[in-house]
Design an enzyme around this catalytic site. Structure first.
Site, PDB file in Angstrom:
ATOM      1  CG  ASP A   1      -2.042   0.983   1.130  1.00 21.96           C
ATOM      2  OD1 ASP A   1      -2.348   1.425   0.002  1.00 21.96           O
ATOM      3  OD2 ASP A   1      -2.630   1.330   2.174  1.00 21.96           O
TER       4      ASP A   1
ATOM      5  CG  HIS B   1      -0.197   2.284  -9.412  1.00 22.89           C
ATOM      6  ND1 HIS B   1      -0.431   1.854  -8.121  1.00 22.89           N
ATOM      7  CD2 HIS B   1      -1.257   3.075  -9.729  1.00 22.89           C
ATOM      8  CE1 HIS B   1      -1.589   2.353  -7.692  1.00 22.89           C
ATOM      9  NE2 HIS B   1      -2.098   3.110  -8.644  1.00 22.89           N
TER      10      HIS B   1
ATOM     11  CG  LEU C   1       8.794 -17.247  -4.068  1.00 26.68           C
ATOM     12  CD1 LEU C   1       8.684 -17.207  -2.540  1.00 26.68           C
ATOM     13  CD2 LEU C   1       9.259 -15.886  -4.588  1.00 26.68           C
TER      14      LEU C   1
HETATM   15  C1  IPE Z   1      -5.361  -2.534  -0.110  1.00 32.72           C
HETATM   16  O1  IPE Z   1      -5.050  -1.197  -0.280  1.00 32.72           O
HETATM   17  C2  IPE Z   1      -5.362  -3.235  -1.429  1.00 32.72           C
HETATM   18  C3  IPE Z   1      -4.066  -3.363  -2.095  1.00 32.72           C
HETATM   19  C4  IPE Z   1      -2.900  -3.033  -1.603  1.00 32.72           C
HETATM   20  C5  IPE Z   1      -4.117  -3.941  -3.409  1.00 32.72           C
HETATM   21  P1  IPE Z   1      -6.181  -0.067  -0.437  1.00 32.72           P
HETATM   22  O2  IPE Z   1      -5.457   1.194  -0.681  1.00 32.72           O
HETATM   23  O3  IPE Z   1      -7.174  -0.498  -1.439  1.00 32.72           O
HETATM   24  O4  IPE Z   1      -6.883  -0.115   1.000  1.00 32.72           O
HETATM   25  P2  IPE Z   1      -7.722   0.995   1.775  1.00 32.72           P
HETATM   26  O5  IPE Z   1      -8.766   1.506   0.826  1.00 32.72           O
HETATM   27  O6  IPE Z   1      -6.774   2.085   2.188  1.00 32.72           O
HETATM   28  O7  IPE Z   1      -8.286   0.273   2.956  1.00 32.72           O
HETATM   29  C1  IPE Z   2      -1.470   0.301  -3.428  1.00 28.50           C
HETATM   30  O1  IPE Z   2      -1.250   1.657  -3.460  1.00 28.50           O
HETATM   31  C2  IPE Z   2      -1.776  -0.279  -4.787  1.00 28.50           C
HETATM   32  C3  IPE Z   2      -3.193  -0.603  -5.012  1.00 28.50           C
HETATM   33  C4  IPE Z   2      -4.145  -0.583  -4.125  1.00 28.50           C
HETATM   34  C5  IPE Z   2      -3.557  -1.005  -6.358  1.00 28.50           C
HETATM   35  P1  IPE Z   2      -2.450   2.701  -3.486  1.00 28.50           P
HETATM   36  O2  IPE Z   2      -2.831   2.935  -4.896  1.00 28.50           O
HETATM   37  O3  IPE Z   2      -3.548   2.250  -2.599  1.00 28.50           O
HETATM   38  O4  IPE Z   2      -1.759   4.013  -2.899  1.00 28.50           O
HETATM   39  P2  IPE Z   2      -2.361   4.963  -1.801  1.00 28.50           P
HETATM   40  O5  IPE Z   2      -2.768   4.113  -0.635  1.00 28.50           O
HETATM   41  O6  IPE Z   2      -3.535   5.668  -2.417  1.00 28.50           O
HETATM   42  O7  IPE Z   2      -1.251   5.883  -1.454  1.00 28.50           O
HETATM   43 MG    MG Z   3      -3.985   2.486  -0.631  1.00 30.94          MG
END
Ligand code: IPE
Ligand code: IPE
Ligand code: MG
Length: 253
Positions: free
Chosen positions: A28, A45, A139
């Site tokens: 995240d 990303h 793995l």
């Molecule tokens: C969780 O992150 C999902 C992934 C890392 C793919 P999110 O960014 O979607 O989670 P919330 O919305 O902060 O809970």
């Molecule tokens: C995690 O990073 C990747 C996905 C959920 C696809 P985020 O896109 O949630 O990044 P933040 O949390 O908004 O910073």
């Molecule tokens: Mg996120």
């Protein structure tokens, strides 16, 4: 002979590292990583994929047998369409650019999640990468893509219910093992440790059933910054945890 004290500090904690058989990672913070640098979320990303590539290598080098990474949740469909398309294309590019390396490194890839709503060409790609790496014995890389823990339990329940409806299974025969066998992760040990980056301290629908006794480690770094130092810090924290699984410590009076 003189011993450099710095080298002792370096070696001692690593010698006592406990290596999890299964590491789960909620990757995240890509968007916030980008925002903090004045870049577009999509650039976060792209950097996130680099951190993932690095983590796969770390798991191979340190002997982690199973790695599950959360790359797109069933709730991420609520994001702007452009971002969703970008993430989906990143998965395609990751598979295209990394497949040969994964095969060379003996990595078995499994992609868990719902296939509903995915384009047929993406489903073919997923099937292809799984088939081409199925015989690998190193793995196990489990990519949770279009994955939600609740949806997984719904899918499992449907499968079990149809067995009952067909008269092949009696309700009283349903056990934890029946549910285990109907999950996407059947055959994979439950995660010993689940890491979440970006400072958030929640599970966000990741491996709900499987996380029953996982150790949680929350890291403040955004996912693209997750490097070997952060990985080793996680292993050190995990090594110090006392897991009881509802019991008591063996040495307790
Ligand atoms: C969780 O992150 C999902 C992934 C890392 C793919 P999110 O960014 O979607 O989670 P919330 O919305 O902060 O809970
Ligand atoms: C995690 O990073 C990747 C996905 C959920 C696809 P985020 O896109 O949630 O990044 P933040 O949390 O908004 O910073
Ligand atoms: Mg996120």
């Amino acid at each position: 002979m003189s011993i450099d004290p710095a080298s002792i500090v370096e070696v001692a904690p690593r010698a006592s590292l406990r290596i999890p058989a299964h590491l789960g990672v909620i990757m995240d913070g890509n968007g916030r990583w980008a925002k903090a640098r004045g870049k577009r979320r999509t650039e976060g990303h792209i950097e996130g994929v680099k951190a993932l590539r690095n983590l796969v290598e770390l798991c191979i080098n340190y002997g982690v047998a199973n790695l599950t990474v959360f790359s797109f949740s069933s709730e991420n469909w609520t994001r702007p369409k452009d971002e969703i398309i970008f993430i989906f294309n990143l998965l395609r590019r990751f598979v295209a650019s990394d497949l040969q390396r994964l095969i060379r490194n003996n990595v078995q890839v499994r992609i868990i999640g719902s296939r509903e709503g995915l384009e047929p060409s993406l489903i073919r790609l997923i099937d292809d990468v799984e088939a081409k790496t199925a015989a690998n014995t190193g793995l196990v890389l489990i990519v949770a893509f279009n994955y939600g823990g609740k949806a997984e339990i719904v899918d499992a329940t449907r499968r079990i219910a149809s067995e009952v409806a067909a008269g092949r299974l009696a309700p009283e025969q349903i056990s934890e093992a029946t549910i285990e066998a109907a999950l996407y992760t059947t055959g994979i040990p439950h995660p010993d440790v689940i890491v979440r980056t970006s400072g958030e301290q929640r599970i966000s629908n990741f491996l709900l059933w499987q996380a029953a006794y996982s150790e949680f480690v929350f890291v403040d770094d955004y996912w693209p910054d997750f490097n070997e130092t952060a990985f080793l810090r996680v292993l050190e924290i995990f090594s110090q945890r006392v897991r009881r699984f509802g019991g008591i410590e063996a040495a307790s009076p």
